[in-house]
Design an enzyme around this catalytic site. Sequence first.
Site, PDB file in Angstrom:
ATOM      1  N   LYS A  54       0.828  -1.198   0.000  1.00 31.30           N
ATOM      2  CA  LYS A  54       0.000   0.000   0.000  1.00 31.30           C
ATOM      3  C   LYS A  54       0.867   1.255   0.000  1.00 31.30           C
ATOM      4  O   LYS A  54       1.984   1.277   0.513  1.00 31.30           O
ATOM      5  CB  LYS A  54      -0.928   0.002   1.218  1.00 31.30           C
ATOM      6  N   ASP A  55       0.293   2.312  -0.541  1.00 29.84           N
ATOM      7  CA  ASP A  55       0.983   3.587  -0.718  1.00 29.84           C
ATOM      8  C   ASP A  55       1.460   4.160   0.617  1.00 29.84           C
ATOM      9  O   ASP A  55       0.740   4.123   1.616  1.00 29.84           O
ATOM     10  CB  ASP A  55       0.017   4.569  -1.384  1.00 29.84           C
ATOM     11  N   ARG A  56       2.659   4.687   0.613  1.00 30.29           N
ATOM     12  CA  ARG A  56       3.186   5.358   1.810  1.00 30.29           C
ATOM     13  C   ARG A  56       2.461   6.677   2.052  1.00 30.29           C
ATOM     14  O   ARG A  56       2.124   7.014   3.186  1.00 30.29           O
ATOM     15  CB  ARG A  56       4.680   5.599   1.639  1.00 30.29           C
TER      16      ARG A  56
END
Length: 364
Positions: free
Chosen positions: A77-79
């Site tokens: 998942k995106d930071r």
Amino acid sequence: MNTDWHYAWTKPTLTGNLKTTPQDFYVEEVLGFEPDGQGEFVFVFIEKVGVNTDYLAKRLASYADIDPVKVTYSGVKDRHACTRQWFCLHLLGRDVDFADLMYGFRDDEHVRVLKVTRHSKKLRIGSHRENRFIIRIRSLQGDLIELENRLSLVKMAGVPNYYGAQRFGINGNNLENGARWLEHGRKGKKRLSKTESFWLSAMRSWCFNQALSDQLANGSWNRVFIGDIAQETNSSVQFRIKSLSPGLMLRQMTMKVQPVLPLISQGWQDGTSDKRAFMITQSLASNEDVVEGLLNLGLSRDSRVSRLSPNNMEWELIHKNSAPSELLMQFSLPKGAFATSVLREIVAVNDCSVEKHDASFDFK
């Protein structure tokens, strides 16, 4: 290498700001099954902001005093977002109190444990069913009637299932490195490093996007042909099309069946019709060295649907009659799909993340 892919519904003229704050991009992982509450694997559901998945997995291993290889997850998942996802720790015969896990991060990082349970099976990459998104786009500029029309069109007819630009790295660096790596060939039969796997994934994804983009240009991306492989929407069930019956055509037009494109591997032509295989070959003709390099790796057969249908898609225009307007939208996507591929057909976004993330970690 080209990354200027064709649009299904023309390039948007509207603009807006994405990720003004991390909370503007919310993602929640949905497993699709309930952990059974027993076994040697501890499942931890975590909300995180400003922390990438791989780093958090290593922190979990350190916190639980286990080898990092004993911590797994299903999707990356995106930071630069607010995300909720599952992690799995192999903890045989002991429990861990995760109450203090939130401490020790930087001020702009946030970690919160939401649930801890056990399961009898290990969590592996791609084990989850879907991701739920809630996205806010701020400072909209442009024709809001066009925006409403685009939203309705995407909900009704879907979007090209492109791999997102995140897959190709900052300024396409995964493609540049991947092309050089393929040119020199794989060294021996040792297991690929994580970096090499990123490059390989980027190159294979680029071939898919290039072929899909050309099929948008000729109008075949959302159609099926005799000999094609098709897939049931919201299912992994695939089948070979032997005839174009009215029932099949209706299911195609109502988004119940999606065309499938093969990913490059030995014998990929068997995974589609002769007609579509010819189109894919033509799309990649000027990159024969890339195709040859991928074929030499002995990759397993795989495929991807060409059309993406956002599920449960709803939206609201905020401050519609006063500037600046905002768009708040929600939808669900199957694992492996990119929300950015949905957004690109709706509005031209300016990513306001302070630090552009390294897309090498963006598998979803």
